[in-house]
Structure formats: C-alpha cells, structure tokens
Design an enzyme around this catalytic site. Structure first.
Site, mmCIF file in Angstrom:
data_model
loop_
_atom_site.group_PDB
_atom_site.id
_atom_site.type_symbol
_atom_site.label_atom_id
_atom_site.label_comp_id
_atom_site.label_asym_id
_atom_site.label_seq_id
_atom_site.Cartn_x
_atom_site.Cartn_y
_atom_site.Cartn_z
ATOM 1 N N HIS A 62 0.807 -1.215 0.000
ATOM 2 C CA HIS A 62 0.000 0.000 0.000
ATOM 3 C C HIS A 62 0.844 1.271 0.000
ATOM 4 O O HIS A 62 0.322 2.357 -0.250
ATOM 5 C CB HIS A 62 -1.009 -0.022 1.151
ATOM 6 C CG HIS A 62 -2.179 -0.890 0.812
ATOM 7 N ND1 HIS A 62 -2.151 -2.253 0.960
ATOM 8 C CD2 HIS A 62 -3.387 -0.589 0.271
ATOM 9 C CE1 HIS A 62 -3.295 -2.747 0.533
ATOM 10 N NE2 HIS A 62 -4.067 -1.766 0.109
ATOM 11 N N TRP B 289 -5.577 -6.312 -9.018
ATOM 12 C CA TRP B 289 -5.265 -5.922 -7.639
ATOM 13 C C TRP B 289 -5.939 -6.871 -6.643
ATOM 14 O O TRP B 289 -5.307 -7.333 -5.693
ATOM 15 C CB TRP B 289 -5.696 -4.478 -7.392
ATOM 16 C CG TRP B 289 -5.380 -3.989 -6.010
ATOM 17 C CD1 TRP B 289 -6.211 -3.992 -4.928
ATOM 18 C CD2 TRP B 289 -4.143 -3.439 -5.559
ATOM 19 N NE1 TRP B 289 -5.567 -3.470 -3.830
ATOM 20 C CE2 TRP B 289 -4.287 -3.124 -4.195
ATOM 21 C CE3 TRP B 289 -2.927 -3.182 -6.186
ATOM 22 C CZ2 TRP B 289 -3.267 -2.562 -3.441
ATOM 23 C CZ3 TRP B 289 -1.905 -2.614 -5.434
ATOM 24 C CH2 TRP B 289 -2.077 -2.309 -4.074
#
Length: 104
Positions: free
Chosen positions: A22, A76
């Site tokens: 992230h 993703w």
C-alpha cells in the site's frame, strides 16, 4: 456524500507486506479509484490485523460496480486476496458499518 466505513482482517504473517504494497499502490489503481468515485479513501491497520477502511462517495454501490468493471481492480484483488483471513475477495467482503454519529 455518503461516508462508508468497513472492516477486514489482515493475516498476522502478512501485515508487513500488506503495508509495503500500500506504500506502492499502482498508479492505474489510484486513477481507477478516483475515476470510480472513491474519495478520501483511507485504510488503517491495527497491530492485531484489524483493517478499517473509510471512504466518501456519492453512491457506494455504484462506486463498487465501477471499480469491479475495471481490469486493474481484478488484478489488484487477485494479488491482495492472500493477505486476508476472510474467504471472500477483499472488495466483496467490504460490508459497510452503520454510522451512528457524525460531528459535522
């Protein structure tokens, strides 16, 4: 504007890698989120793996559908699925919490 908060659980042995991923979110994923109506999107990770997500959007269902229609979201979600304890795909496991108070 709808305020949406949800909870997920990150596996204890995957938290460091989850944080690293992230810190390097793909630019095309960031663009897809913005283009799909996700605003002020934040993730908070507690030491025990509890993940709190928050976002603002005009219509959460429409924003989720718009993301689901993108190719980058599919990639993703497949890569991130291994980080979570729940069996559903991360984007399918996001169940909004009921807001009980907001200080405007």
């Amino acid at each position: 504007m709808q305020r949406v908060c949800f909870l997920l659980k990150v596996r204890a042995d995957r938290q460091d890698e989850y944080r690293r991923r992230h810190a390097e979110v793909w630019p095309e994923m960031l663009a897809a989120l913005s283009d799909s109506g996700w605003h002020n999107y934040s993730l908070f990770l507690r030491e025990d793996g509890l993940l709190v997500g928050y976002l603002e959007t005009e219509d959460f269902d429409a924003a989720r559908e718009a993301m689901a229609a993108t190719e980058v979201n599919g990639r993703w979600q497949r890569e991130m699925a291994e980080f979570f304890e729940q069996p559903e795909a991360p984007d399918e496991a996001m169940v909004p919490l009921t807001e009980v108070f907001h200080l405007a």
